[in-house]
Write an enzyme that holds these catalytic residues in place. Structure first.
Site, mmCIF file in Angstrom:
data_model
loop_
_atom_site.group_PDB
_atom_site.id
_atom_site.type_symbol
_atom_site.label_atom_id
_atom_site.label_comp_id
_atom_site.label_asym_id
_atom_site.label_seq_id
_atom_site.Cartn_x
_atom_site.Cartn_y
_atom_site.Cartn_z
ATOM 1 N N ARG A 144 27.227 29.169 -26.734
ATOM 2 C CA ARG A 144 26.225 30.224 -26.953
ATOM 3 C C ARG A 144 26.747 31.454 -26.244
ATOM 4 O O ARG A 144 26.914 31.443 -25.011
ATOM 5 C CB ARG A 144 24.865 29.802 -26.406
ATOM 6 C CG ARG A 144 23.888 30.949 -26.315
ATOM 7 C CD ARG A 144 22.483 30.523 -26.091
ATOM 8 N NE ARG A 144 21.932 29.948 -27.312
ATOM 9 C CZ ARG A 144 20.637 29.696 -27.511
ATOM 10 N NH1 ARG A 144 19.757 29.961 -26.562
ATOM 11 N NH2 ARG A 144 20.214 29.182 -28.653
ATOM 12 N N HIS A 185 22.961 32.352 -36.018
ATOM 13 C CA HIS A 185 22.441 31.160 -35.332
ATOM 14 C C HIS A 185 22.358 30.025 -36.365
ATOM 15 O O HIS A 185 21.267 29.575 -36.723
ATOM 16 C CB HIS A 185 21.075 31.479 -34.722
ATOM 17 C CG HIS A 185 20.583 30.475 -33.724
ATOM 18 N ND1 HIS A 185 21.358 29.422 -33.267
ATOM 19 C CD2 HIS A 185 19.368 30.355 -33.085
ATOM 20 C CE1 HIS A 185 20.649 28.706 -32.399
ATOM 21 N NE2 HIS A 185 19.452 29.247 -32.270
ATOM 22 N N GLN A 225 20.247 26.653 -35.895
ATOM 23 C CA GLN A 225 18.801 26.811 -36.067
ATOM 24 C C GLN A 225 18.417 26.650 -37.535
ATOM 25 O O GLN A 225 17.404 26.012 -37.868
ATOM 26 C CB GLN A 225 18.372 28.203 -35.558
ATOM 27 C CG GLN A 225 16.889 28.465 -35.696
ATOM 28 C CD GLN A 225 16.066 27.551 -34.796
ATOM 29 O OE1 GLN A 225 16.349 27.441 -33.613
ATOM 30 N NE2 GLN A 225 15.053 26.900 -35.342
ATOM 31 N N ASP A 234 10.647 35.914 -35.714
ATOM 32 C CA ASP A 234 11.432 35.664 -34.499
ATOM 33 C C ASP A 234 10.984 36.694 -33.469
ATOM 34 O O ASP A 234 10.302 37.671 -33.802
ATOM 35 C CB ASP A 234 12.934 35.806 -34.839
ATOM 36 C CG ASP A 234 13.876 35.435 -33.692
ATOM 37 O OD1 ASP A 234 13.406 34.877 -32.671
ATOM 38 O OD2 ASP A 234 15.093 35.705 -33.818
ATOM 39 N N CYS A 260 11.702 29.959 -34.681
ATOM 40 C CA CYS A 260 12.766 29.221 -33.989
ATOM 41 C C CYS A 260 12.417 28.930 -32.533
ATOM 42 O O CYS A 260 12.983 28.009 -31.941
ATOM 43 C CB CYS A 260 14.081 30.000 -34.071
ATOM 44 S SG CYS A 260 14.021 31.617 -33.264
ATOM 45 N N ARG A 295 16.066 20.271 -34.429
ATOM 46 C CA ARG A 295 17.351 20.749 -33.879
ATOM 47 C C ARG A 295 18.226 19.550 -33.540
ATOM 48 O O ARG A 295 19.430 19.532 -33.783
ATOM 49 C CB ARG A 295 17.122 21.610 -32.625
ATOM 50 C CG ARG A 295 16.439 22.945 -32.867
ATOM 51 C CD ARG A 295 17.316 23.886 -33.685
ATOM 52 N NE ARG A 295 18.596 24.135 -33.061
ATOM 53 C CZ ARG A 295 18.829 25.045 -32.099
ATOM 54 N NH1 ARG A 295 17.841 25.825 -31.698
ATOM 55 N NH2 ARG A 295 20.037 25.199 -31.573
HETATM 56 N N1 NVA Z 1 16.910 36.111 -31.993
HETATM 57 C C1 NVA Z 1 16.694 35.319 -30.801
HETATM 58 C C2 NVA Z 1 16.803 33.868 -31.106
HETATM 59 C C3 NVA Z 1 16.536 32.945 -29.936
HETATM 60 C C4 NVA Z 1 16.709 31.502 -30.276
HETATM 61 C C5 NVA Z 1 17.701 35.730 -29.745
HETATM 62 O O1 NVA Z 1 18.880 35.928 -30.081
HETATM 63 O O2 NVA Z 1 17.302 35.884 -28.592
HETATM 64 N N1 CP Z 2 15.701 28.274 -30.919
HETATM 65 C C1 CP Z 2 16.605 28.191 -29.920
HETATM 66 O O1 CP Z 2 17.827 28.323 -30.136
HETATM 67 O O2 CP Z 2 16.074 27.908 -28.704
HETATM 68 P P1 CP Z 2 16.815 27.993 -27.288
HETATM 69 O O3 CP Z 2 17.133 29.435 -27.053
HETATM 70 O O4 CP Z 2 15.819 27.432 -26.326
HETATM 71 O O5 CP Z 2 18.073 27.168 -27.355
#
Ligand code: NVA
Ligand code: CP
Length: 310
Positions: A107, A134, A137, A225, A266, A294
Site C-alpha cells: 500500500r 485500489h 477492493q 467513498d 469500501c 476482502r
Molecule cells: N479513497 C480512499 C480509500 C480508502 C480505502 C483512500 O485512498 O483513502
Molecule cells: N477499504 C480498505 O482498503 O480499508 P483499509 O484502508 O482499512 O485497508
C-alpha cells in the site's frame, strides 16, 4: 510474473475465474474457525510481505488471514520501520524482499512504487491501494454485488461524490464486465480523461453528471467513498467538504435508485459526510459483507499470483 496491479490488466474471463474461486472457497469453509486453514492449504510454505506506507484495517487483516487460510504466512512491514523510510530505494527494497519472501503486497502513496516493486522484486506483487487505484477492493465489491444481485452483467452501479482510486478501479471493472457505471460528482472531482477513454475503447458505458439524482436513477447499487482520501492534502479539506456536501448519500437520494438497490462503501466511512448514518446503518447497506469479502476475494487473487488458480 503474475502480478495484481490493476483491474485493467485482466480479461473478463480472468476476473470471473477469480470471483468464482472466491465464492467456492467462502462456501467451502463455512463454520470453520477463522484461523483454520482451508482443507487443501494451497499456499503451504509461502510467505507474503505486507508493506504499508499508509494506515489500513481491512487490507492488513484480510491479507494476513488470507495467507493463513491458504496455509501460508504473512509479515507486516510498516514503511517507517524499513530502511525504505530512511531513503533506501524501492528498487533495492524490492530486490531484497524478492530473496526473502514469496510475494509482496504493498500500500503506497505513488502508484509508480507498485510498478517499480513489480519490476524488481522477481516475485508476484499485489497493489493494496495506491493514489491511482485500489483493485483488491473492487474484487471484494464484485463478489458482494454478485451475492446480493445474483449477477453482474447488465447491472447499473451509481457512484456519488469524489472520484479517486476506488472509482478508477471500478470504472475498469464495469467496462470489462458489462455493467453501466453512472457517476454523480461536481466537475473537478471527475475521473481522469485517460481512464474514461480506456473504458470507452473497451465498450464500457460510463455516464457522468453533476446531478446526483440523475446518477442514482435506475441504479442497482449506490456507492461512495470518503471525500478526503489518504493522498489528499490537509489544505484541500475545507474546499472538498463544501463542494461535495450536496453529494451526500442520504435516504432521499437512495429513494431515487431502484427499490431494491443496495448501498456499498469500501470503508472507512464518515457518517454525516459522504453518507448519512441512516443509509450506511440501514437495511440496504451491505458494507460489512463487502468488508468480509476482502478476505475471500483476495484469497483468489493470491492463488492467481502464485499460479494455483484452476
Ligand atoms: N479513497 C480512499 C480509500 C480508502 C480505502 C483512500 O485512498 O483513502
Ligand atoms: N477499504 C480498505 O482498503 O480499508 P483499509 O484502508 O482499512 O485497508
Amino acid at each position: 510474473m503474475p502480478h495484481f496491479i490493476d483491474i485493467a490488466d485482466f480479461s473478463k474471463e480472468a476476473l470471473l475465474a477469480m470471483l468464482a474461486e472466491a465464492k467456492r472457497r467462502k462456501a467451502a469453509r463455512a463454520g470453520l474457525p477463522k484461523g483454520a486453514a482451508d482443507a487443501d492449504a494451497p499456499l503451504a510454505g509461502h510467505v507474503l510481505a505486507l508493506i504499508f506506507e499508509k494506515p489500513s484495517t481491512r487490507t492488513r487483516t484480510s491479507f494476513d488471514m488470507a495467507m493463513r487460510q491458504l496455509g501460508g504466512g504473512a509479515m507486516t512491514l510498516n514503511s517507517h520501520d524499513l530502511q525504505l523510510g530512511r531513503g533506501e530505494s524501492i528498487e533495492d527494497t524490492a530486490r531484497v524482499l524478492g530473496r526473502m519472501v514469496d510475494g509482496v503486497m504493498a500500500r503506497v502513496h505513488e502508484h509508480e512504487k507498485i510498478t517499480a516493486l513489480a519490476e524488481h522484486a522477481g516475485v508476484p506483487v499485489i497493489n493494496g491501494l495506491s493514489d491511482l487505484s485500489h483493485p483488491c477492493q473492487i474484487m471484494a465489491d464484485l463478489q458482494t454485488l454478485e451475492e446480493h444481485k445474483s449477477r453482474l452483467e447488465g447491472l447499473t452501479v451509481a457512484w456519488v461524490g469524489d472520484c479517486a482510486n476506488v472509482t478508477r478501479s471500478w470504472i475498469e471493472a464495469a467496462a470489462l464486465l458489462g455493467m453501466t457505471f453512472k457517476i454523480g460528482a461536481p466537475q473537478g472531482y471527475w475521473p481522469d480523461e485517460e481512464v474514461l477513454a480506456w473504458a470507452d475503447e473497451k465498450g464500457g458505458e460510463v455516464l457522468i453528471t453533476e446531478d446526483p439524482a440523475e446518477a442514482v436513477e435506475g441504479a442497482d447499487c449506490v456507492m461512495t467513498d470518503t471525500w478526503i482520501s489518504m493522498h489528499h492534502r490537509e489544505e484541500e479539506k475545507a474546499r472538498r467538504m463544501a463542494d461535495l456536501m450536496p453529494y451526500q448519500v442520504t435516504p432521499e437520494l437512495m429513494a431515487k435508485a431502484k427499490e431494491d438497490a443496495i448501498f456499498m462503501h469500501c470503508l472507512p466511512a464518515h457518517r454525516g459526510e459522504e453518507v448519512a448514518a441512516e443509509v450506511i446503518d440501514g437495511p440496504r447497506s451491505v458494507v460489512f459483507d463487502e468488508a468480509e469479502n476482502r478476505l475471500h476475494a483476495q484469497k483468489a487473487v493470491l492463488l492467481h499470483c502464485f499460479g494455483k488458480l484452476g
